[in-house]
Design an enzyme around this catalytic site. Sequence first.
Site, PDB file in Angstrom:
ATOM      1  N   GLU A 206      14.586  -5.354  14.500  1.00 49.91           N
ATOM      2  CA  GLU A 206      13.199  -4.944  14.243  1.00 49.91           C
ATOM      3  C   GLU A 206      12.894  -4.856  12.757  1.00 49.91           C
ATOM      4  OE1 GLU A 206      13.547  -1.073  15.868  1.00 49.91           O
ATOM      5  OE2 GLU A 206      13.198  -1.696  17.914  1.00 49.91           O
ATOM      6  N   PRO A 207      12.929  -5.956  12.045  1.00 45.45           N
ATOM      7  CA  PRO A 207      12.607  -5.852  10.621  1.00 45.45           C
ATOM      8  C   PRO A 207      11.122  -5.599  10.393  1.00 45.45           C
ATOM      9  CG  PRO A 207      13.068  -8.139  11.227  1.00 45.45           C
ATOM     10  CD  PRO A 207      13.189  -7.324  12.482  1.00 45.45           C
ATOM     11  N   GLY A 208      10.821  -4.735   9.471  1.00 41.90           N
ATOM     12  CA  GLY A 208       9.427  -4.496   9.091  1.00 41.90           C
ATOM     13  C   GLY A 208       9.243  -4.925   7.647  1.00 41.90           C
TER      14      GLY A 208
ATOM     15  N   ARG B 171       4.247   5.331  -2.280  1.00 41.17           N
ATOM     16  CA  ARG B 171       5.711   5.238  -2.312  1.00 41.17           C
ATOM     17  C   ARG B 171       6.347   5.765  -3.615  1.00 41.17           C
ATOM     18  NH1 ARG B 171       8.563   1.404  -1.787  1.00 41.17           N
ATOM     19  NH2 ARG B 171      10.042   2.258  -0.302  1.00 41.17           N
TER      20      ARG B 171
ATOM     21  N   TYR C 264       4.519  -0.902   3.763  1.00 40.80           N
ATOM     22  CA  TYR C 264       4.311   0.534   3.580  1.00 40.80           C
ATOM     23  C   TYR C 264       3.417   0.855   2.384  1.00 40.80           C
ATOM     24  CZ  TYR C 264       8.210   0.462   6.838  1.00 40.80           C
ATOM     25  OH  TYR C 264       9.017   0.203   7.916  1.00 40.80           O
TER      26      TYR C 264
ATOM     27  N   CYS D 136      -6.460  12.340  -8.338  1.00 36.53           N
ATOM     28  CA  CYS D 136      -6.392  13.573  -9.107  1.00 36.53           C
ATOM     29  C   CYS D 136      -5.067  14.284  -8.864  1.00 36.53           C
ATOM     30  CB  CYS D 136      -7.567  14.460  -8.704  1.00 36.53           C
ATOM     31  SG  CYS D 136      -7.817  15.754  -9.878  1.00 36.53           S
ATOM     32  N   GLU D 137      -4.021  13.743  -9.425  1.00 35.63           N
ATOM     33  CA  GLU D 137      -2.690  14.306  -9.233  1.00 35.63           C
ATOM     34  C   GLU D 137      -1.750  13.756 -10.311  1.00 35.63           C
ATOM     35  OE1 GLU D 137      -1.884  15.338  -5.460  1.00 35.63           O
ATOM     36  OE2 GLU D 137       0.282  15.130  -5.542  1.00 35.63           O
TER      37      GLU D 137
HETATM   38  N1  LLP Z   1      12.830   0.237  13.688  1.00 36.56           N
HETATM   39  C1  LLP Z   1      12.726   1.576  13.659  1.00 36.56           C
HETATM   40  C2  LLP Z   1      13.080   2.342  14.832  1.00 36.56           C
HETATM   41  C3  LLP Z   1      12.251   2.216  12.506  1.00 36.56           C
HETATM   42  O1  LLP Z   1      12.154   3.532  12.497  1.00 36.56           O
HETATM   43  C4  LLP Z   1      11.885   1.450  11.390  1.00 36.56           C
HETATM   44  C5  LLP Z   1      11.356   2.086  10.176  1.00 36.56           C
HETATM   45  C6  LLP Z   1      12.008   0.045  11.465  1.00 36.56           C
HETATM   46  C7  LLP Z   1      12.501  -0.520  12.634  1.00 36.56           C
HETATM   47  C8  LLP Z   1      11.627  -0.858  10.334  1.00 36.56           C
HETATM   48  O2  LLP Z   1      12.346  -0.601   9.174  1.00 36.56           O
HETATM   49  P1  LLP Z   1      12.200  -1.596   7.929  1.00 36.56           P
HETATM   50  O3  LLP Z   1      12.778  -2.928   8.339  1.00 36.56           O
HETATM   51  O4  LLP Z   1      10.767  -1.724   7.617  1.00 36.56           O
HETATM   52  O5  LLP Z   1      12.954  -0.947   6.866  1.00 36.56           O
HETATM   53  N2  LLP Z   1       7.707   4.614   4.776  1.00 36.56           N
HETATM   54  C9  LLP Z   1       9.032   4.267   4.325  1.00 36.56           C
HETATM   55  C10 LLP Z   1       9.792   3.491   5.379  1.00 36.56           C
HETATM   56  C11 LLP Z   1       9.920   4.210   6.687  1.00 36.56           C
HETATM   57  C12 LLP Z   1      10.578   3.390   7.728  1.00 36.56           C
HETATM   58  C13 LLP Z   1      10.493   4.051   9.056  1.00 36.56           C
HETATM   59  N3  LLP Z   1      11.105   3.320  10.102  1.00 36.56           N
HETATM   60  C14 LLP Z   1       8.931   3.507   3.017  1.00 36.56           C
HETATM   61  O6  LLP Z   1       7.831   3.304   2.534  1.00 36.56           O
HETATM   62  O7  LLP Z   1       9.943   3.119   2.436  1.00 36.56           O
END
Ligand code: LLP
Length: 424
Positions: free
Chosen positions: A280-282, A319, A379, A350-351
Site C-alpha cells: 500500500e504505497p502512498g 509537515r 501529505y 500567524c504562527e
Molecule cells: N498503509 C497504512 C496502513 C498506513 O497507515 C499508511 C500511512 C500507508 C499504508 C501509506 O504509507 P506511505 O507509503 O505513504 O508512507 N502524515 C505523515 C504520514 C502518515 C502516514 C500514515 N499512514 C507524513 O506527512 O509524513
Amino acid sequence: MSVLTIGGIGCRELADRFGTPLCVYDEKKVIEQAGAAVKNFRSDMFDTEVAYASKAFSSVYLFRLLAAEGLGFDVVSGGELYGAMKAGVDMKKVYFHGNNKSDEEIEMALDAGVGYFVIDNVMECGRLVKLADARGRRVKALLRINPGISAHTHEYIMTSKPDSKFGIYIENREHIGQVIDELADSAGVELAGFHSHIGSQIVDVSSFEKALETMIGFLADMKRERGLDGMELSIGGGFGIKYVEADHPVSLGDMCADMISCAERAASEKGVKIAKLITEPGRAMVGEAGYMLYTIGDMKKSGDKNYIFVDGGMSDNIRPALYGAEYTAVLPERMDESPAVSYCVAGKNCESGDVIIADISLPEVKTGDLLAVLSTGAYGYSMASNYNRLGRPAVVFVRDGEARLVIKRETYADMYSLETEGRV
Ligand code: LLP
C-alpha cells in the site's frame, strides 16, 4: 535562460493561469511510479496487488488515473471511500482501514461492496460481524497485526511500537485468537489474512525485510496453532522518498521487487502458502511528482535571518511544523543562477513555527519571483487546513503540455459555505 517545466509547461505559465499557491502534479511521474510498482510487485508463487494509500493525496481524478493502471486503494474513512465511489473504482480492490470506524462508515462500506475490511481491534471485529451478518453481506477481512518493528523515522509516523495505537500487538495472542474465533463463526465476514504497516518515510530496506519475515513467521504460527494456511498478507506502505540531497531512498520499483523476493524466500523457508501479497504505497506514488508553487512577497532581515515570505505556509504544508520535515526548493525561472544568499522560507500563517524551509541557499530573490518547493505531492494538500482562513490551493495535473485543473482554489465563500446565517 533555463526554467523549470512541469509536464511540459513552464511554472510561470502555470502560475499565471491558475494563481499561487498552486499544487502541481507531473502526471507522467505518477503513472511511472504506478507502473513500476505494478510491474515489480509480481510473483509466480502468489497473487499480488498494489493498493494506493489514498491518504497521501486523493482526488476523484487521481483515483481514476490509478485505477486505470490496475491499482487498488487503501481508504481510511467514509470521506476517502466516498471519493473512490465517486470515481467509480472497482470496490473489490478497496481496503477499508482505520481504527474506530463508525457504524455508519462500516454500513457505507458494506453497501458499497468494498473488497476488504482491515480490522484494527477486537471491538471493531464484533461490530463489523454484527452489521455484516444483519445485512446478509459477505466481505473479506484482514486483521491488522503490529509486528513490533521499530524503523528509523519520526516518532509521530512510527506505527509499530509495542504500545502503538494501530492493530493488535503480535504477541497478544489472546486478542488475535478472539478475532479469529469470532470470524470463524461469522457467516458474513471471512478472515482472508493479515496486515501490517511499520511506519512512513522509511528508507532502510532491512526494516521492511524484518517486518515481512516477522509476519511470515506469524503466518507459520497461525498455520501450526490454528490450521490457517493460504492466507493473504498486506505489508502496508511506508517507502521513503527523496526530499533533500541527503535522502537516498530505494526506488519504489526496486523496493517492490525486493519485497517479493523476500516474501518468496521466507514463505518457502517457513513452509507457508501465501494466497496474495498486498502493498500500500502512498507517499512513494505521488510525493516526488508534486510541486508547490508559491509567489514570493515581502522579505525582511530579522536578527541573522533573511526571511522570504511566501503566499501560503503551514496551512498548505504542515509537515515541517509537525515533523520537522525538510524540503528543498528552486526558483523555477532562474534555474541556471548560482545560490548566493541563505534564506529562511516562511509562510503567512500567524504562527512562529510557520516555516517551510529553515535554511536554503538561493540566488538573490526578488519580490514576485516564483518559488517551487519540491516533493510536496504526499501529505501536503491532504493535510492542508484553513488555519487563519487561508483557502486551500488549487491542484493541477500536467502532462504532455496540457494542464488539467483537478481541484479548484478554495474561495472565501467556500470557506464560509458551511456556516449558518449567524444572526445575533
Ligand atoms: N498503509 C497504512 C496502513 C498506513 O497507515 C499508511 C500511512 C500507508 C499504508 C501509506 O504509507 P506511505 O507509503 O505513504 O508512507 N502524515 C505523515 C504520514 C502518515 C502516514 C500514515 N499512514 C507524513 O506527512 O509524513
